[in-house]
Scaffold this active site. Sequence first.
Site, PDB file in Angstrom:
ATOM      1  N   ASN A  57     -10.279  25.755 -11.439  1.00 15.95           N
ATOM      2  CA  ASN A  57     -11.142  25.170 -12.533  1.00 15.95           C
ATOM      3  C   ASN A  57     -11.168  24.560 -13.427  1.00 15.95           C
ATOM      4  OD1 ASN A  57     -13.452  26.145 -11.011  1.00 15.95           O
ATOM      5  ND2 ASN A  57     -13.183  28.354 -11.220  1.00 15.95           N
ATOM      6  N   ARG A  84     -16.090  20.860 -18.624  1.00 20.24           N
ATOM      7  CA  ARG A  84     -16.796  22.539 -18.379  1.00 20.24           C
ATOM      8  C   ARG A  84     -17.010  23.352 -19.673  1.00 20.24           C
ATOM      9  NH1 ARG A  84     -11.943  27.108 -16.551  1.00 20.24           N
ATOM     10  NH2 ARG A  84     -13.404  28.686 -15.981  1.00 20.24           N
ATOM     11  N   ASN A 122      -1.062  29.067 -16.743  1.00 22.33           N
ATOM     12  CA  ASN A 122      -2.974  30.074 -17.039  1.00 22.33           C
ATOM     13  C   ASN A 122      -3.320  30.053 -15.765  1.00 22.33           C
ATOM     14  OD1 ASN A 122      -5.840  30.226 -18.259  1.00 22.33           O
ATOM     15  ND2 ASN A 122      -5.674  28.621 -19.140  1.00 22.33           N
ATOM     16  N   ALA A 167      -9.205  31.901 -13.710  1.00 24.05           N
ATOM     17  CA  ALA A 167     -10.209  33.687 -13.058  1.00 24.05           C
ATOM     18  C   ALA A 167      -9.303  34.186 -12.649  1.00 24.05           C
ATOM     19  CB  ALA A 167     -11.163  32.948 -12.270  1.00 24.05           C
ATOM     20  N   GLU A 189       2.228  33.734 -20.521  1.00 21.02           N
ATOM     21  CA  GLU A 189       0.966  33.202 -19.563  1.00 21.02           C
ATOM     22  C   GLU A 189      -0.103  32.923 -21.256  1.00 21.02           C
ATOM     23  OE1 GLU A 189      -1.235  37.288 -19.123  1.00 21.02           O
ATOM     24  OE2 GLU A 189      -3.179  36.169 -18.990  1.00 21.02           O
ATOM     25  N   HIS A 203      -3.870  30.934 -22.673  1.00 23.17           N
ATOM     26  CA  HIS A 203      -5.022  30.757 -22.454  1.00 23.17           C
ATOM     27  C   HIS A 203      -5.613  29.682 -23.298  1.00 23.17           C
ATOM     28  CE1 HIS A 203      -5.052  33.772 -18.924  1.00 23.17           C
ATOM     29  NE2 HIS A 203      -4.906  33.933 -19.883  1.00 23.17           N
ATOM     30  N   ARG A 224     -14.178  37.668 -25.165  1.00 27.98           N
ATOM     31  CA  ARG A 224     -15.045  37.129 -24.148  1.00 27.98           C
ATOM     32  C   ARG A 224     -15.131  38.294 -23.391  1.00 27.98           C
ATOM     33  NH1 ARG A 224     -12.754  31.941 -21.355  1.00 27.98           N
ATOM     34  NH2 ARG A 224     -15.713  32.043 -20.797  1.00 27.98           N
TER      35      ARG A 224
HETATM   36  C1  DQA Z   1      -8.691  30.505 -18.734  1.00 31.82           C
HETATM   37  C2  DQA Z   1     -10.207  32.232 -19.375  1.00 31.82           C
HETATM   38  C3  DQA Z   1     -10.138  32.408 -17.467  1.00 31.82           C
HETATM   39  O1  DQA Z   1     -10.655  33.961 -18.449  1.00 31.82           O
HETATM   40  C4  DQA Z   1     -11.462  31.637 -17.576  1.00 31.82           C
HETATM   41  O2  DQA Z   1     -11.526  32.385 -15.695  1.00 31.82           O
HETATM   42  C5  DQA Z   1     -10.575  30.668 -16.956  1.00 31.82           C
HETATM   43  C6  DQA Z   1      -9.594  29.817 -17.944  1.00 31.82           C
HETATM   44  C7  DQA Z   1      -8.612  29.997 -20.315  1.00 31.82           C
HETATM   45  O3  DQA Z   1      -7.768  29.059 -20.307  1.00 31.82           O
HETATM   46  O4  DQA Z   1      -8.798  30.585 -21.333  1.00 31.82           O
HETATM   47  O5  DQA Z   1     -10.415  29.864 -15.851  1.00 31.82           O
HETATM   48  O6  DQA Z   1      -8.002  31.101 -18.372  1.00 31.82           O
END
Ligand code: DQA
Length: 147
Positions: free
Chosen positions: A11, A18, A74, A77, A98, A100, A107
């Site tokens: 995604n 998005r 990244n 999910a 890692e 995000h 969240r």
């Molecule tokens: C994400 C956070 C994840 O929880 C989410 O599913 C994403 C994007 C972020 O970059 O904030 O797809 O990795």
Amino acid sequence: MPAVHVINGPNLNLLGAREPAIYGGATLDDIKATLVERCAAAGVDLIFRQSNNEGDLVGWIQEAGRAKAPVILNAGALTHTSIAIHDAIKGSAANVIEVHLSNVYARESFRHHSFISPLARGVIVGFGPLSYLLAFEALFPAETRKT
Ligand code: DQA
């Protein structure tokens, strides 16, 4: 010097459209463009990829591990669900930071657990596209670079 591998999961191809209130307006191409510039200035090769398929991420992590190349990951999910990605990092001894875009700890609670964090060299959350650049700085600190 091995290339830096930037690996993006499900995604993240939708960035820009998005949930902009959470992820902002930058597209994945915008993030890539900034990293292309930063890597060029630092003299580091960049491999930048995105996939919606878990197996692609597993293969790319293994590839980076084999090459002893650093990874900015990244996993979207899959961060919260994927034992396969956990095992790929562990099995290939990949050097992973890692990242995000959003602050996952502010969240839903299902985003609070990561299968990646225990194996990561470090974790950067919540700074939008800057999360990727901060990871790059952690891998290639400015004072150690020529530019
Ligand atoms: C994400 C956070 C994840 O929880 C989410 O599913 C994403 C994007 C972020 O970059 O904030 O797809 O990795």
